[in-house]
Design a protein around this motif. Structure first.
Motif, PDB file in Angstrom:
ATOM      1  N   THR A  28      -8.064  -2.110  11.430  1.00  0.00           N
ATOM      2  CA  THR A  28      -8.008  -3.188  10.456  1.00  0.00           C
ATOM      3  C   THR A  28      -9.226  -4.102  10.590  1.00  0.00           C
ATOM      4  OG1 THR A  28      -5.599  -3.024  10.456  1.00  0.00           O
ATOM      5  CG2 THR A  28      -6.544  -5.029   9.531  1.00  0.00           C
ATOM      6  N   ALA A  29      -9.662  -4.330  11.812  1.00  0.00           N
ATOM      7  CA  ALA A  29     -10.870  -5.142  12.027  1.00  0.00           C
ATOM      8  C   ALA A  29     -12.123  -4.386  11.585  1.00  0.00           C
ATOM      9  CB  ALA A  29     -10.982  -5.529  13.494  1.00  0.00           C
ATOM     10  N   ARG A  30     -12.242  -3.137  11.994  1.00  0.00           N
ATOM     11  CA  ARG A  30     -13.464  -2.371  11.725  1.00  0.00           C
ATOM     12  C   ARG A  30     -13.608  -1.989  10.255  1.00  0.00           C
ATOM     13  NH1 ARG A  30     -14.122   3.161  12.115  1.00  0.00           N
ATOM     14  NH2 ARG A  30     -12.264   3.361  13.416  1.00  0.00           N
ATOM     15  N   LEU A  31     -12.531  -1.539   9.628  1.00  0.00           N
ATOM     16  CA  LEU A  31     -12.643  -1.004   8.275  1.00  0.00           C
ATOM     17  C   LEU A  31     -12.310  -2.009   7.166  1.00  0.00           C
ATOM     18  CD1 LEU A  31     -11.136   2.496   8.998  1.00  0.00           C
ATOM     19  CD2 LEU A  31     -13.548   1.907   8.721  1.00  0.00           C
ATOM     20  N   LEU A  32     -11.432  -2.964   7.463  1.00  0.00           N
ATOM     21  CA  LEU A  32     -11.087  -3.972   6.463  1.00  0.00           C
ATOM     22  C   LEU A  32     -11.692  -5.335   6.783  1.00  0.00           C
ATOM     23  CD1 LEU A  32      -7.331  -3.106   5.727  1.00  0.00           C
ATOM     24  CD2 LEU A  32      -9.387  -2.343   4.500  1.00  0.00           C
ATOM     25  N   HIS A  33     -12.403  -5.423   7.914  1.00  0.00           N
ATOM     26  CA  HIS A  33     -13.140  -6.640   8.304  1.00  0.00           C
ATOM     27  C   HIS A  33     -12.214  -7.847   8.498  1.00  0.00           C
ATOM     28  CE1 HIS A  33     -16.287  -3.992   6.967  1.00  0.00           C
ATOM     29  NE2 HIS A  33     -15.782  -4.006   5.736  1.00  0.00           N
ATOM     30  N   THR A  76     -10.108  -9.010  -1.311  1.00  0.00           N
ATOM     31  CA  THR A  76     -10.960  -9.174  -0.127  1.00  0.00           C
ATOM     32  C   THR A  76     -11.503  -7.845   0.382  1.00  0.00           C
ATOM     33  OG1 THR A  76      -9.050  -9.137   1.374  1.00  0.00           O
ATOM     34  CG2 THR A  76      -9.801 -11.302   0.601  1.00  0.00           C
ATOM     35  N   ASN A  77     -11.076  -6.747  -0.224  1.00  0.00           N
ATOM     36  CA  ASN A  77     -11.573  -5.420   0.157  1.00  0.00           C
ATOM     37  C   ASN A  77     -11.782  -4.570  -1.082  1.00  0.00           C
ATOM     38  OD1 ASN A  77      -9.661  -6.132   2.738  1.00  0.00           O
ATOM     39  ND2 ASN A  77     -11.548  -5.079   3.270  1.00  0.00           N
ATOM     40  N   THR A  78     -12.764  -3.678  -1.000  1.00  0.00           N
ATOM     41  CA  THR A  78     -13.055  -2.775  -2.111  1.00  0.00           C
ATOM     42  C   THR A  78     -12.110  -1.579  -2.080  1.00  0.00           C
ATOM     43  OG1 THR A  78     -14.624  -1.429  -0.859  1.00  0.00           O
ATOM     44  CG2 THR A  78     -15.504  -3.409  -1.973  1.00  0.00           C
ATOM     45  N   LYS A  79     -12.082  -0.835  -3.177  1.00  0.00           N
ATOM     46  CA  LYS A  79     -11.299   0.396  -3.227  1.00  0.00           C
ATOM     47  C   LYS A  79     -11.801   1.381  -2.186  1.00  0.00           C
ATOM     48  CE  LYS A  79     -10.072   0.160  -8.112  1.00  0.00           C
ATOM     49  NZ  LYS A  79     -10.197   0.827  -9.421  1.00  0.00           N
ATOM     50  N   ALA A  80     -13.116   1.454  -2.019  1.00  0.00           N
ATOM     51  CA  ALA A  80     -13.698   2.382  -1.043  1.00  0.00           C
ATOM     52  C   ALA A  80     -13.290   2.015   0.380  1.00  0.00           C
ATOM     53  CB  ALA A  80     -15.219   2.417  -1.172  1.00  0.00           C
ATOM     54  N   GLU A  81     -13.279   0.737   0.697  1.00  0.00           N
ATOM     55  CA  GLU A  81     -12.854   0.299   2.031  1.00  0.00           C
ATOM     56  C   GLU A  81     -11.398   0.663   2.281  1.00  0.00           C
ATOM     57  OE1 GLU A  81     -15.698  -3.593   2.831  1.00  0.00           O
ATOM     58  OE2 GLU A  81     -13.903  -3.835   1.578  1.00  0.00           O
ATOM     59  N   LYS A  82     -10.549   0.441   1.284  1.00  0.00           N
ATOM     60  CA  LYS A  82      -9.134   0.762   1.445  1.00  0.00           C
ATOM     61  C   LYS A  82      -8.915   2.267   1.547  1.00  0.00           C
ATOM     62  CE  LYS A  82      -8.251  -2.242  -1.906  1.00  0.00           C
ATOM     63  NZ  LYS A  82      -7.571  -3.067  -2.916  1.00  0.00           N
ATOM     64  N   ALA A  83      -9.665   3.051   0.800  1.00  0.00           N
ATOM     65  CA  ALA A  83      -9.545   4.513   0.886  1.00  0.00           C
ATOM     66  C   ALA A  83      -9.967   5.003   2.266  1.00  0.00           C
ATOM     67  CB  ALA A  83     -10.388   5.179  -0.198  1.00  0.00           C
ATOM     68  N   ALA A  84     -11.048   4.452   2.799  1.00  0.00           N
ATOM     69  CA  ALA A  84     -11.499   4.832   4.147  1.00  0.00           C
ATOM     70  C   ALA A  84     -10.452   4.434   5.186  1.00  0.00           C
ATOM     71  CB  ALA A  84     -12.848   4.180   4.456  1.00  0.00           C
ATOM     72  N   TYR A  85      -9.833   3.291   4.988  1.00  0.00           N
ATOM     73  CA  TYR A  85      -8.785   2.815   5.897  1.00  0.00           C
ATOM     74  C   TYR A  85      -7.588   3.763   5.883  1.00  0.00           C
ATOM     75  CZ  TYR A  85      -5.438  -0.542   7.934  1.00  0.00           C
ATOM     76  OH  TYR A  85      -4.495  -1.172   8.721  1.00  0.00           O
ATOM     77  N   LEU A  86      -7.124   4.144   4.696  1.00  0.00           N
ATOM     78  CA  LEU A  86      -5.992   5.064   4.600  1.00  0.00           C
ATOM     79  C   LEU A  86      -6.285   6.383   5.305  1.00  0.00           C
ATOM     80  CD1 LEU A  86      -4.977   2.961   2.511  1.00  0.00           C
ATOM     81  CD2 LEU A  86      -4.121   4.885   1.194  1.00  0.00           C
TER      82      LEU A  86
END
Length: 131
Positions: A28-33, A76-86
């Motif tokens: 959550t820290a690394r990928l969603l900042h 606060t997060n892009t679609k790409a960030e959320k996809a990478a997180y998932l």
């Protein structure tokens, strides 16, 4: 200030819970900042006989499942960030559960800033105060 609620099929396991909580905070820290100092994680274990997939109980000790929710402030997060997180969550949980993940889900909840907060203050209030 994310809040994570992670449910895992199987018997309670404190060591696994600690690993999952640590992984959740790190991803959550690394990928969603998100600030790890403001990250709360709750882990629940659900006995296999109480977890159903396609109307069938999970077999004890074979396949495992999880449901991972994380609440964050909307926009606060892009679609790409959320996809990478998932993708990272699924890979990490597959590894932590021994490659036995079945029908598992991750939900990033984009909560409106005016309806989400901590310490009695909304995220919208914090945003306005920072300006």
């Amino acid at each position: 200030m994310p809040y994570l609620h992670i449910q895992i099929s199987g018997a309670a396991d404190n060591a696994l819970a600690e690993q999952v909580a640590s992984t959740a905070s790190e991803l959550t820290a690394r990928l969603l900042h998100k600030d790890p100092a403001l990250t709360a994680v709750v882990i629940d274990f659900v006995p296999a006989p109480q977890w159903f997939v396609a109307g069938q109980r999970l077999a004890q000790g074979t396949r495992r499942s999880y449901h991972w929710t994380v609440s964050i402030t909307d926009e606060t997060n892009t679609k790409a960030e959320k996809a990478a997180y998932l993708a990272a969550v699924h890979q990490a949980m597959d590894e932590l559960l021994g490659g036995a993940v079945e029908h598992s889900y991750t939900h990033v909840i984009d909560a409106r800033a005016a309806a989400y907060g901590f310490g009695g203050r909304t995220q919208e209030w914090r945003y306005q105060q920072a300006r």
